[in-house]
Design a protein around this motif. Structure first.
Motif, PDB file in Angstrom:
ATOM      1  N   ASN A  70     -29.977   3.040  23.050  1.00  0.00           N
ATOM      2  CA  ASN A  70     -29.865   2.767  21.620  1.00  0.00           C
ATOM      3  C   ASN A  70     -31.209   2.383  21.005  1.00  0.00           C
ATOM      4  OD1 ASN A  70     -27.152   3.392  21.233  1.00  0.00           O
ATOM      5  ND2 ASN A  70     -26.467   1.356  21.879  1.00  0.00           N
ATOM      6  N   GLN A  71     -32.075   1.770  21.794  1.00  0.00           N
ATOM      7  CA  GLN A  71     -33.425   1.479  21.289  1.00  0.00           C
ATOM      8  C   GLN A  71     -34.164   2.781  20.989  1.00  0.00           C
ATOM      9  OE1 GLN A  71     -35.301  -1.009  24.241  1.00  0.00           O
ATOM     10  NE2 GLN A  71     -34.311  -2.882  23.504  1.00  0.00           N
ATOM     11  N   GLU A  72     -34.027   3.761  21.876  1.00  0.00           N
ATOM     12  CA  GLU A  72     -34.663   5.057  21.650  1.00  0.00           C
ATOM     13  C   GLU A  72     -34.093   5.732  20.402  1.00  0.00           C
ATOM     14  OE1 GLU A  72     -37.200   6.217  23.103  1.00  0.00           O
ATOM     15  OE2 GLU A  72     -37.362   5.067  24.963  1.00  0.00           O
ATOM     16  N   ARG A  73     -32.810   5.641  20.231  1.00  0.00           N
ATOM     17  CA  ARG A  73     -32.172   6.282  19.062  1.00  0.00           C
ATOM     18  C   ARG A  73     -32.583   5.578  17.762  1.00  0.00           C
ATOM     19  NH1 ARG A  73     -27.889   9.776  19.872  1.00  0.00           N
ATOM     20  NH2 ARG A  73     -26.956   9.141  17.882  1.00  0.00           N
ATOM     21  N   ILE A  74     -32.552   4.282  17.773  1.00  0.00           N
ATOM     22  CA  ILE A  74     -32.916   3.524  16.575  1.00  0.00           C
ATOM     23  C   ILE A  74     -34.369   3.779  16.191  1.00  0.00           C
ATOM     24  CG2 ILE A  74     -33.262   1.190  15.668  1.00  0.00           C
ATOM     25  CD1 ILE A  74     -30.801   0.340  17.306  1.00  0.00           C
ATOM     26  N   SER A  75     -35.240   3.897  17.202  1.00  0.00           N
ATOM     27  CA  SER A  75     -36.661   4.158  16.924  1.00  0.00           C
ATOM     28  C   SER A  75     -36.862   5.509  16.248  1.00  0.00           C
ATOM     29  CB  SER A  75     -37.471   4.110  18.225  1.00  0.00           C
ATOM     30  OG  SER A  75     -37.163   5.217  19.061  1.00  0.00           O
ATOM     31  N   GLN A  76     -35.889   6.408  16.402  1.00  0.00           N
ATOM     32  CA  GLN A  76     -35.959   7.718  15.761  1.00  0.00           C
ATOM     33  C   GLN A  76     -35.110   7.785  14.491  1.00  0.00           C
ATOM     34  OE1 GLN A  76     -37.990  10.202  16.848  1.00  0.00           O
ATOM     35  NE2 GLN A  76     -38.717   8.699  18.358  1.00  0.00           N
ATOM     36  N   GLY A  77     -34.631   6.630  14.024  1.00  0.00           N
ATOM     37  CA  GLY A  77     -33.835   6.578  12.806  1.00  0.00           C
ATOM     38  C   GLY A  77     -32.405   7.044  12.995  1.00  0.00           C
ATOM     39  N   LEU A  78     -31.904   7.038  14.242  1.00  0.00           N
ATOM     40  CA  LEU A  78     -30.541   7.490  14.521  1.00  0.00           C
ATOM     41  C   LEU A  78     -29.609   6.300  14.710  1.00  0.00           C
ATOM     42  CD1 LEU A  78     -31.388  10.257  17.157  1.00  0.00           C
ATOM     43  CD2 LEU A  78     -31.112  10.521  14.682  1.00  0.00           C
ATOM     44  N   SER A  79     -28.325   6.563  14.541  1.00  0.00           N
ATOM     45  CA  SER A  79     -27.323   5.516  14.733  1.00  0.00           C
ATOM     46  C   SER A  79     -27.153   5.222  16.223  1.00  0.00           C
ATOM     47  CB  SER A  79     -25.981   5.949  14.148  1.00  0.00           C
ATOM     48  OG  SER A  79     -26.092   6.208  12.766  1.00  0.00           O
ATOM     49  N   PRO A  80     -26.954   3.964  16.580  1.00  0.00           N
ATOM     50  CA  PRO A  80     -26.721   3.641  17.999  1.00  0.00           C
ATOM     51  C   PRO A  80     -25.369   4.172  18.458  1.00  0.00           C
ATOM     52  CG  PRO A  80     -26.381   1.702  16.626  1.00  0.00           C
ATOM     53  CD  PRO A  80     -26.954   2.754  15.719  1.00  0.00           C
ATOM     54  N   LEU A  81     -25.251   4.393  19.760  1.00  0.00           N
ATOM     55  CA  LEU A  81     -23.997   4.866  20.336  1.00  0.00           C
ATOM     56  C   LEU A  81     -23.076   3.690  20.639  1.00  0.00           C
ATOM     57  CD1 LEU A  81     -25.408   7.522  22.840  1.00  0.00           C
ATOM     58  CD2 LEU A  81     -24.541   7.897  20.514  1.00  0.00           C
ATOM     59  N   THR A  82     -21.786   3.942  20.555  1.00  0.00           N
ATOM     60  CA  THR A  82     -20.783   2.920  20.829  1.00  0.00           C
ATOM     61  C   THR A  82     -20.265   3.073  22.256  1.00  0.00           C
ATOM     62  OG1 THR A  82     -20.089   2.903  18.502  1.00  0.00           O
ATOM     63  CG2 THR A  82     -18.549   1.984  20.114  1.00  0.00           C
ATOM     64  N   TYR A 161     -23.596  12.980  18.969  1.00  0.00           N
ATOM     65  CA  TYR A 161     -22.906  12.000  19.804  1.00  0.00           C
ATOM     66  C   TYR A 161     -22.680  10.686  19.072  1.00  0.00           C
ATOM     67  CZ  TYR A 161     -24.270  15.164  23.582  1.00  0.00           C
ATOM     68  OH  TYR A 161     -24.461  16.262  24.385  1.00  0.00           O
ATOM     69  N   THR A 162     -21.529  10.100  19.318  1.00  0.00           N
ATOM     70  CA  THR A 162     -21.192   8.786  18.751  1.00  0.00           C
ATOM     71  C   THR A 162     -20.861   7.773  19.842  1.00  0.00           C
ATOM     72  OG1 THR A 162     -18.860   9.426  18.539  1.00  0.00           O
ATOM     73  CG2 THR A 162     -20.280   9.821  16.622  1.00  0.00           C
ATOM     74  N   ASP A 163     -20.482   8.258  21.027  1.00  0.00           N
ATOM     75  CA  ASP A 163     -20.016   7.376  22.103  1.00  0.00           C
ATOM     76  C   ASP A 163     -20.861   7.546  23.364  1.00  0.00           C
ATOM     77  OD1 ASP A 163     -17.937   6.704  20.367  1.00  0.00           O
ATOM     78  OD2 ASP A 163     -16.599   8.236  21.213  1.00  0.00           O
ATOM     79  N   ILE A 164     -20.833   6.517  24.214  1.00  0.00           N
ATOM     80  CA  ILE A 164     -21.547   6.564  25.490  1.00  0.00           C
ATOM     81  C   ILE A 164     -20.756   5.814  26.544  1.00  0.00           C
ATOM     82  CG2 ILE A 164     -22.883   4.469  24.976  1.00  0.00           C
ATOM     83  CD1 ILE A 164     -25.211   5.697  26.557  1.00  0.00           C
ATOM     84  N   GLY A 165     -20.863   6.291  27.780  1.00  0.00           N
ATOM     85  CA  GLY A 165     -20.313   5.593  28.936  1.00  0.00           C
ATOM     86  C   GLY A 165     -21.288   5.726  30.081  1.00  0.00           C
TER      87      GLY A 165
END
Length: 303
Positions: A70-82, A161-165
């Motif tokens: 999620n840090q990588e995604r946020i750094s690119q302006g993307l929503s974090p995964l749930t 993608y919205t989810d992660i496991g």
């Protein structure tokens, strides 16, 4: 002056030390081996509470991997995964399947696909992706390995993608103790499969009722990146995946190898006769063993 002479005795071949610096003498190399083992034992004990040698013990865990993702995604302006519990279960099942069937890859030898684990836990997806990793020592190493591969990075930063496991599992794979990491990414086909309280049978039944024939015609996106190996053949990328204990060992080893080669080069140029050849071969063998041990245990694979 004493400090300079002390330095020369340890690092520079000259008549006073019989053209054989103390840093590459057999006794010093033996102490170096002991020191390396202490470093590895200390790292493994601090990170896991268990005293393993040469990198099997790790500090990899699912919470850190999801945080780093999620840090990588946020750094690119993307929503974090749930975090999705169904995907967590699917990732755990995939890691277990690899250990039980003794394989490494997205598809099992019997043809089982990574997407079957999604469906089995009731996660009916529109978009699905899988990243794998093994033989790493740290969560940061795993993430660095993924981000250094364009296909794995694409999965982490996919806007669909919205989810992660995530599952992290220790065991013996292909004859070697290792830590397997499975990360699954997804977007559910509809809100029903995102509900973790819905049973598998209910999820499949409701999805079929809601989507009908349309669901069978829907073009699903599945992403399974190819394998990438990080080794000494690719030193810059490998460095990003190593823990501090291995990096410190490599720095010390570099000093030893440099001193050894310099000493033998100078002795050869000056045509100095000094120690028996067997003694020299013993030292070279000890260095070779150390190098091979590090090469054999300090690398990672992503898939």
């Amino acid at each position: 002056m004493k400090l300079i002479n002390h330095y020369r005795d340890w690092f520079v071949p000259h008549e006073g030390n019989h053209h054989h610096p103390k840093i590459i003498r057999t006794s010093t190399l033996a102490l170096f081996v002991v020191f390396v083992l202490i470093i590895q034992l200390s790292f493994n004990f601090v990170t896991t509470g268990r005293a393993f040698l040469l990198g099997f013990a790790t500090d990899i865990n699912a919470v850190n991997l999801i945080k780093l993702t999620n840090q990588e995604r946020i750094s690119q302006g993307l929503s974090p995964l749930t975090i999705n519990q169904r995907l967590n279960q699917a990732a755990q099942a995939k890691a277990t399947d690899m250990f039980v069937k003794n394989y490494w890859g997205h598809f099992a030898p019997d043809g089982t696909s990574p997407w079957s684990f999604f469906i089995h836990t009731g996660y009916k997806y529109k978009y699905a992706g899988e990243n794998l990793a093994k033989d790493f020592n740290t969560s940061n190493g795993v993430m660095s390995g993924w981000m250094a591969s364009s296909a794995h990075k694409a999965n982490i930063l996919d806007t669909n993608y919205t989810d992660i496991g995530v599952a992290v599992l220790d065991g013996k794979l292909l004859g070697k103790d290792t830590t397997l990491v499975v990360a699954l990414y997804g977007e559910p086909l509809n809100a029903v499969t995102a509900n973790n309280n819905t049973s598998l049978a209910q999820a499949v039944q409701i999805n079929d009722q809601v989507n009908g024939a349309q669901s069978t015609n829907l073009a699903l996106k599945e992403s399974a990146p190819s394998q990438v190996v990080y080794s000494f053949l690719n030193p810059l990328s490998l460095l990003r995946t190593l823990n501090w204990a291995v990096i410190l060992t490599l720095l010390l080893l570099t000093i030893l190898v440099y001193a050894y080669l310099t000493d033998h080069f100078i002795v050869h140029i000056r045509q100095v006769r000094r120690i028996p050849r067997s003694h020299s071969l013993l030292q070279a063998s000890m260095l070779a063993v150390i190098i091979l041990a590090i090469i054999a245990t300090s690398f990672g694979r992503v898939g």
